[in-house]
Design an enzyme around this catalytic site. Sequence first.
Site, PDB file in Angstrom:
ATOM      1  N   LYS A   1      75.388  29.437  37.302  1.00 46.65           N
ATOM      2  CA  LYS A   1      74.206  30.209  37.717  1.00 46.65           C
ATOM      3  C   LYS A   1      74.433  31.715  37.539  1.00 46.65           C
ATOM      4  O   LYS A   1      73.558  32.428  37.085  1.00 46.65           O
ATOM      5  CB  LYS A   1      73.854  29.938  39.192  1.00 46.65           C
TER       6      LYS A   1
ATOM      7  N   ARG B   1      68.700  27.496  49.297  1.00 47.38           N
ATOM      8  CA  ARG B   1      69.752  26.480  49.314  1.00 47.38           C
ATOM      9  C   ARG B   1      69.408  25.334  50.247  1.00 47.38           C
ATOM     10  O   ARG B   1      70.181  24.388  50.356  1.00 47.38           O
ATOM     11  CB  ARG B   1      71.047  27.115  49.774  1.00 47.38           C
TER      12      ARG B   1
ATOM     13  N   ARG C   1      87.941  30.339  37.590  1.00 45.13           N
ATOM     14  CA  ARG C   1      86.982  31.445  37.569  1.00 45.13           C
ATOM     15  C   ARG C   1      87.605  32.731  38.114  1.00 45.13           C
ATOM     16  O   ARG C   1      88.311  32.712  39.110  1.00 45.13           O
ATOM     17  CB  ARG C   1      85.759  31.066  38.407  1.00 45.13           C
TER      18      ARG C   1
ATOM     19  N   ARG D   1      87.888  34.546  43.807  1.00 43.75           N
ATOM     20  CA  ARG D   1      87.149  34.604  45.076  1.00 43.75           C
ATOM     21  C   ARG D   1      87.884  33.843  46.166  1.00 43.75           C
ATOM     22  O   ARG D   1      88.492  32.813  45.905  1.00 43.75           O
ATOM     23  CB  ARG D   1      85.752  34.001  44.874  1.00 43.75           C
TER      24      ARG D   1
ATOM     25  N   ARG E   1      82.256  23.035  49.559  1.00 47.34           N
ATOM     26  CA  ARG E   1      81.004  23.606  49.035  1.00 47.34           C
ATOM     27  C   ARG E   1      80.220  22.573  48.240  1.00 47.34           C
ATOM     28  O   ARG E   1      78.995  22.530  48.276  1.00 47.34           O
ATOM     29  CB  ARG E   1      81.312  24.837  48.176  1.00 47.34           C
TER      30      ARG E   1
HETATM   31  P1  AMP Z   1      77.689  31.605  46.017  1.00 48.29           P
HETATM   32  O1  AMP Z   1      78.173  32.932  45.532  1.00 48.29           O
HETATM   33  O2  AMP Z   1      76.255  31.359  45.689  1.00 48.29           O
HETATM   34  O3  AMP Z   1      78.589  30.477  45.599  1.00 48.29           O
HETATM   35  O4  AMP Z   1      77.751  31.662  47.627  1.00 48.29           O
HETATM   36  C1  AMP Z   1      78.968  31.851  48.304  1.00 48.29           C
HETATM   37  C2  AMP Z   1      78.790  31.493  49.776  1.00 48.29           C
HETATM   38  O5  AMP Z   1      77.805  32.349  50.367  1.00 48.29           O
HETATM   39  C3  AMP Z   1      78.279  30.083  50.041  1.00 48.29           C
HETATM   40  O6  AMP Z   1      79.321  29.111  50.050  1.00 48.29           O
HETATM   41  C4  AMP Z   1      77.632  30.249  51.420  1.00 48.29           C
HETATM   42  O7  AMP Z   1      78.613  30.317  52.444  1.00 48.29           O
HETATM   43  C5  AMP Z   1      77.002  31.641  51.305  1.00 48.29           C
HETATM   44  N1  AMP Z   1      75.616  31.592  50.784  1.00 48.29           N
HETATM   45  C6  AMP Z   1      75.159  32.058  49.581  1.00 48.29           C
HETATM   46  N2  AMP Z   1      73.850  31.860  49.450  1.00 48.29           N
HETATM   47  C7  AMP Z   1      73.447  31.251  50.593  1.00 48.29           C
HETATM   48  C8  AMP Z   1      72.190  30.771  51.066  1.00 48.29           C
HETATM   49  N3  AMP Z   1      71.071  30.866  50.321  1.00 48.29           N
HETATM   50  N4  AMP Z   1      72.143  30.205  52.307  1.00 48.29           N
HETATM   51  C9  AMP Z   1      73.254  30.105  53.064  1.00 48.29           C
HETATM   52  N5  AMP Z   1      74.461  30.516  52.681  1.00 48.29           N
HETATM   53  C10 AMP Z   1      74.574  31.091  51.450  1.00 48.29           C
END
Ligand code: AMP
Length: 218
Positions: free
Chosen positions: A13, A88, A128, A161, A172
Site C-alpha cells: 500500500k 481499517r 522492509r 520499523r 498484525r
Molecule cells: P501501518 O503503517 O498502516 O502498517 O500501521 C501501523 C500501525 O498503526 C498499525 O499496526 C496500527 O497499530 C496503527 N494504525 C494505522 N492505521 C490505523 C487505523 N486506521 N486504525 C487503527 N490503528 C491504525
Amino acid sequence: MKIVLLGPPGCGKGTQGEKLQKSFAIPHISSGDLLREAVSTASPLGVEAKGYMDSGRLVPDRLVLDLIRERVARDDCRDGFLLDGFPRTVEQANALAEVLETDGEPGLDHVIAIDVADEALVERLGARRSCPGCGLIFNMRFNPPAAEGLCDECGTELVLRDDDNEETIRARLAVYVEQTSPLIGFYRDSGLLRRVDGSGSSGEVSERISAAIQGGND
Ligand code: AMP
C-alpha cells in the site's frame, strides 16, 4: 479523485500510494505515518497510541478518526486524496462516509484491495526498510537501495520499523483478517471495490491498479 487502498500489512500500500500520489496529484495519507509522527513527537495522542502499535493492535477509533478528520479537511485535499491504512474497520468506514457527507463532498471513487498471500507478506515485511527522512520504502531482497542502508532519494539511514518483527507481523496479520478484511465485503456491496493481484514487481502491481481504476467493478 478519492481512493482507498486496502490490504494486509506488507501488501504494498505504501509503495503504491506514493506512485498514485504522483499520477493523480493527490495527497497520499497514511494513517500509520500520521500515527508514527505523533509517536515520534511524543504528543499525548502519540503516547497513547504507541502501546497499541508496538503490539500490532489497532489504535482506538477516537484517536485515529481525529487525525484523519483533521488531515482530509486541509486545503491540499480539495481535489481528493488517497487513504492508505484507513479505514481499517467497518466502524471507521462508516465514520469516513459520514465525514464526507457532512462536508457535502462526493463519496469515494475507488477502493483498491491488494491481494498477497500470507507467507509472502511475512517475508516482505521482515526485509522492509523505510526512510525516516522522506518516507520511501525499500525491500532488501527485491528493491534494495543503491548504497547499502541509505535512502536513494535523500541519503538518510534506512530503518526497520519497530513493528516489523515476526511476532508483531503475525499479530498484525491476525488483526487484519479479523477486523479489516470485512471491509472487502462492505465495499463490494457498495460497488466501489476493485481487487488487484499484489504479486510481482511494484511496476506490475501499479499497472494492474491503473487498469482497475479505469475498468469496472470487481
Ligand atoms: P501501518 O503503517 O498502516 O502498517 O500501521 C501501523 C500501525 O498503526 C498499525 O499496526 C496500527 O497499530 C496503527 N494504525 C494505522 N492505521 C490505523 C487505523 N486506521 N486504525 C487503527 N490503528 C491504525
